[in-house]
Design a protein around this motif. Structure first.
Motif, PDB file in Angstrom:
ATOM      1  N   UNK A  22      25.138  -5.080   0.274  1.00  0.00           N
ATOM      2  CA  UNK A  22      24.877  -4.327   1.506  1.00  0.00           C
ATOM      3  C   UNK A  22      24.626  -2.860   1.211  1.00  0.00           C
ATOM      4  N   UNK A  23      25.427  -2.293   0.323  1.00  0.00           N
ATOM      5  CA  UNK A  23      25.256  -0.876  -0.032  1.00  0.00           C
ATOM      6  C   UNK A  23      23.916  -0.669  -0.732  1.00  0.00           C
ATOM      7  N   UNK A  24      23.577  -1.561  -1.661  1.00  0.00           N
ATOM      8  CA  UNK A  24      22.302  -1.443  -2.371  1.00  0.00           C
ATOM      9  C   UNK A  24      21.133  -1.582  -1.402  1.00  0.00           C
ATOM     10  N   UNK A  25      21.243  -2.538  -0.477  1.00  0.00           N
ATOM     11  CA  UNK A  25      20.161  -2.767   0.477  1.00  0.00           C
ATOM     12  C   UNK A  25      20.021  -1.608   1.460  1.00  0.00           C
ATOM     13  N   UNK A  26      21.147  -1.063   1.904  1.00  0.00           N
ATOM     14  CA  UNK A  26      21.110   0.003   2.913  1.00  0.00           C
ATOM     15  C   UNK A  26      20.649   1.333   2.329  1.00  0.00           C
ATOM     16  N   UNK A  27      21.111   1.646   1.142  1.00  0.00           N
ATOM     17  CA  UNK A  27      20.754   2.934   0.541  1.00  0.00           C
ATOM     18  C   UNK A  27      19.391   2.895  -0.135  1.00  0.00           C
ATOM     19  N   UNK A  28      18.973   1.684  -0.534  1.00  0.00           N
ATOM     20  CA  UNK A  28      17.690   1.507  -1.215  1.00  0.00           C
ATOM     21  C   UNK A  28      17.589   2.373  -2.470  1.00  0.00           C
ATOM     22  N   UNK A  29      18.725   2.620  -3.090  1.00  0.00           N
ATOM     23  CA  UNK A  29      18.725   3.404  -4.322  1.00  0.00           C
ATOM     24  C   UNK A  29      18.140   2.609  -5.481  1.00  0.00           C
ATOM     25  N   UNK A  30      18.160   1.283  -5.328  1.00  0.00           N
ATOM     26  CA  UNK A  30      17.581   0.413  -6.343  1.00  0.00           C
ATOM     27  C   UNK A  30      16.529  -0.452  -5.679  1.00  0.00           C
ATOM     28  N   UNK A  31      15.357  -0.530  -6.271  1.00  0.00           N
ATOM     29  CA  UNK A  31      14.288  -1.383  -5.770  1.00  0.00           C
ATOM     30  C   UNK A  31      13.900  -2.373  -6.854  1.00  0.00           C
ATOM     31  N   UNK A  32      13.363  -3.486  -6.414  1.00  0.00           N
ATOM     32  CA  UNK A  32      13.075  -4.567  -7.337  1.00  0.00           C
ATOM     33  C   UNK A  32      11.621  -4.987  -7.206  1.00  0.00           C
ATOM     34  N   UNK A  33      11.095  -5.532  -8.292  1.00  0.00           N
ATOM     35  CA  UNK A  33       9.719  -6.010  -8.286  1.00  0.00           C
ATOM     36  C   UNK A  33       8.911  -5.327  -9.362  1.00  0.00           C
ATOM     37  N   UNK A  34       7.766  -5.918  -9.636  1.00  0.00           N
ATOM     38  CA  UNK A  34       6.915  -5.416 -10.707  1.00  0.00           C
ATOM     39  C   UNK A  34       5.573  -4.923 -10.189  1.00  0.00           C
ATOM     40  N   UNK A  35       5.401  -4.892  -8.891  1.00  0.00           N
ATOM     41  CA  UNK A  35       4.150  -4.435  -8.317  1.00  0.00           C
ATOM     42  C   UNK A  35       4.136  -2.934  -8.113  1.00  0.00           C
ATOM     43  N   UNK A  36       3.109  -2.482  -7.393  1.00  0.00           N
ATOM     44  CA  UNK A  36       2.981  -1.051  -7.123  1.00  0.00           C
ATOM     45  C   UNK A  36       4.045  -0.566  -6.154  1.00  0.00           C
ATOM     46  N   UNK A  37       4.542  -1.463  -5.303  1.00  0.00           N
ATOM     47  CA  UNK A  37       5.524  -1.102  -4.295  1.00  0.00           C
ATOM     48  C   UNK A  37       6.773  -1.959  -4.456  1.00  0.00           C
ATOM     49  N   UNK A  38       7.688  -1.598  -5.342  1.00  0.00           N
ATOM     50  CA  UNK A  38       8.938  -2.362  -5.472  1.00  0.00           C
ATOM     51  C   UNK A  38       9.673  -2.426  -4.139  1.00  0.00           C
ATOM     52  N   UNK A  39      10.297  -3.559  -3.887  1.00  0.00           N
ATOM     53  CA  UNK A  39      10.937  -3.800  -2.592  1.00  0.00           C
ATOM     54  C   UNK A  39      12.442  -3.592  -2.683  1.00  0.00           C
ATOM     55  N   UNK A 104      35.231 -11.405   5.077  1.00  0.00           N
ATOM     56  CA  UNK A 104      34.338 -11.118   3.945  1.00  0.00           C
ATOM     57  C   UNK A 104      32.964 -10.635   4.401  1.00  0.00           C
ATOM     58  N   UNK A 105      32.632 -10.839   5.674  1.00  0.00           N
ATOM     59  CA  UNK A 105      31.312 -10.464   6.170  1.00  0.00           C
ATOM     60  C   UNK A 105      31.294  -9.159   6.951  1.00  0.00           C
ATOM     61  N   UNK A 106      32.362  -8.868   7.681  1.00  0.00           N
ATOM     62  CA  UNK A 106      32.350  -7.739   8.614  1.00  0.00           C
ATOM     63  C   UNK A 106      31.963  -6.404   7.973  1.00  0.00           C
ATOM     64  N   UNK A 107      32.587  -5.979   6.875  1.00  0.00           N
ATOM     65  CA  UNK A 107      32.212  -4.673   6.316  1.00  0.00           C
ATOM     66  C   UNK A 107      30.740  -4.597   5.919  1.00  0.00           C
ATOM     67  N   UNK A 108      30.257  -5.647   5.262  1.00  0.00           N
ATOM     68  CA  UNK A 108      28.864  -5.639   4.801  1.00  0.00           C
ATOM     69  C   UNK A 108      27.888  -5.660   5.959  1.00  0.00           C
ATOM     70  N   UNK A 116      20.115  -0.604   9.879  1.00  0.00           N
ATOM     71  CA  UNK A 116      19.025  -1.132  10.701  1.00  0.00           C
ATOM     72  C   UNK A 116      19.002  -0.526  12.102  1.00  0.00           C
ATOM     73  N   UNK A 117      20.015   0.255  12.439  1.00  0.00           N
ATOM     74  CA  UNK A 117      20.071   0.881  13.754  1.00  0.00           C
ATOM     75  C   UNK A 117      20.448  -0.062  14.871  1.00  0.00           C
ATOM     76  N   UNK A 118      21.238  -1.096  14.551  1.00  0.00           N
ATOM     77  CA  UNK A 118      21.656  -2.045  15.578  1.00  0.00           C
ATOM     78  C   UNK A 118      22.729  -1.423  16.461  1.00  0.00           C
ATOM     79  N   UNK A 119      22.726  -1.809  17.745  1.00  0.00           N
ATOM     80  CA  UNK A 119      23.794  -1.389  18.645  1.00  0.00           C
ATOM     81  C   UNK A 119      24.977  -2.340  18.475  1.00  0.00           C
ATOM     82  N   UNK A 120      26.131  -2.064  19.097  1.00  0.00           N
ATOM     83  CA  UNK A 120      27.292  -2.950  18.923  1.00  0.00           C
ATOM     84  C   UNK A 120      27.018  -4.410  19.268  1.00  0.00           C
ATOM     85  N   UNK A 121      26.231  -4.638  20.316  1.00  0.00           N
ATOM     86  CA  UNK A 121      25.901  -6.018  20.680  1.00  0.00           C
ATOM     87  C   UNK A 121      25.084  -6.675  19.575  1.00  0.00           C
TER      88      UNK A 121
END
Length: 227
Positions: A22-39, A104-108, A116-121
């Motif tokens: 979750x931290x890696x996905x949210x911060x996007x400090x690490x990207x993956x892939x071998x193309x011009x635009x790593x995801x 195990x899911x709530x924090x992540x 993602x900018x989700x509201x509480x609902x």
């Protein structure tokens, strides 16, 4: 299930993995892939879903470890009402895995939802979908472990399925989409591949069908085996 070390182990592995991803996905400090635009990591649903296999250790060991230890034989000797025993097993599974899934899911999911900018609902809906997926997959794992009478076979099968799908060994996308893990990812709105995508409502029905099959199969076997 509350005293077996596998429960704490499974929860710990899953919690750490979910938080890390979750931290890696949210911060996007690490990207993956071998193309011009790593995801970012969030673009790989199968990876974000992978921590569930640590969580399935709980259900697999609850159902499978009692056979080699001899606990199952002792239980059947002391409890002749097998229908009541089967009901107790499934209720215990729900009572343990649903709260454990929330833990195990709530924090992540909060981290991902904040990014993602989700509201509480929206956060609550997202968490609910993930808890349902974790619980239904646990039911499938529990039933499979009970049918095979061990912990290694069922967990190996469940882990191998997504690997075989990802590597292209299974070349039948119309059938692959109905496998439990693929249905679970579609339920979450993050299908592993476009060709395996199911509408979330259909995916929920498919995954519930697998869970029901696991419940019925294991219950029938428990009622009739070793008599």
């Amino acid at each position: 299930m509350t005293t077996h070390p596998a429960t704490i182990l499974g929860m710990t592995i899953t919690l750490i993995a979910n938080l890390t991803f979750a931290v890696i996905a949210a911060t996007e400090v690490v990207r993956f892939g071998f193309g011009a635009e790593p995801a970012p990591l969030s673009a790989f649903p199968a990876v974000m879903f992978a921590p569930i296999y640590g969580f399935l250790i709980i259900a697999v060991y609850a159902a499978g470890s009692e056979y080699p230890s001899g606990q199952h034989r002792v239980t059947l000797t002391a409890t002749p009402l097998r229908g009541r025993l089967a009901t107790a097993k499934w209720l215990a599974l729900a009572a343990i895995t649903i709260p454990a899934a929330v833990i195990v899911l709530l924090p992540a999911r909060l981290i991902v939802g904040l990014h993602a900018g989700l509201d509480p609902a929206g956060d609550l809906f997202d968490l609910g979908r993930w808890v349902i997926a974790y619980f239904l997959m646990s039911v499938v794992a529990f039933g499979l472990a009970g049918l095979t009478r061990n912990t290694t076979t069922s967990l190996t099968v469940l882990i191998l399925i997504p690997i075989l799908v990802a590597t292209g060994v299974f070349q039948w996308p119309q059938g692959i989409k109905f496998l439990p893990d693929q249905a679970a990812m579609s339920l979450l709105g993050t299908p592993a591949y476009d060709v395996t995508e199911l509408p979330p409502a259909i995916a929920a029905i498919v995954l519930a069908g697998w869970a029901l099959l696991a419940v019925v199969s294991y219950t029938v076997v428990l009622l009739r085996r070793d008599t």
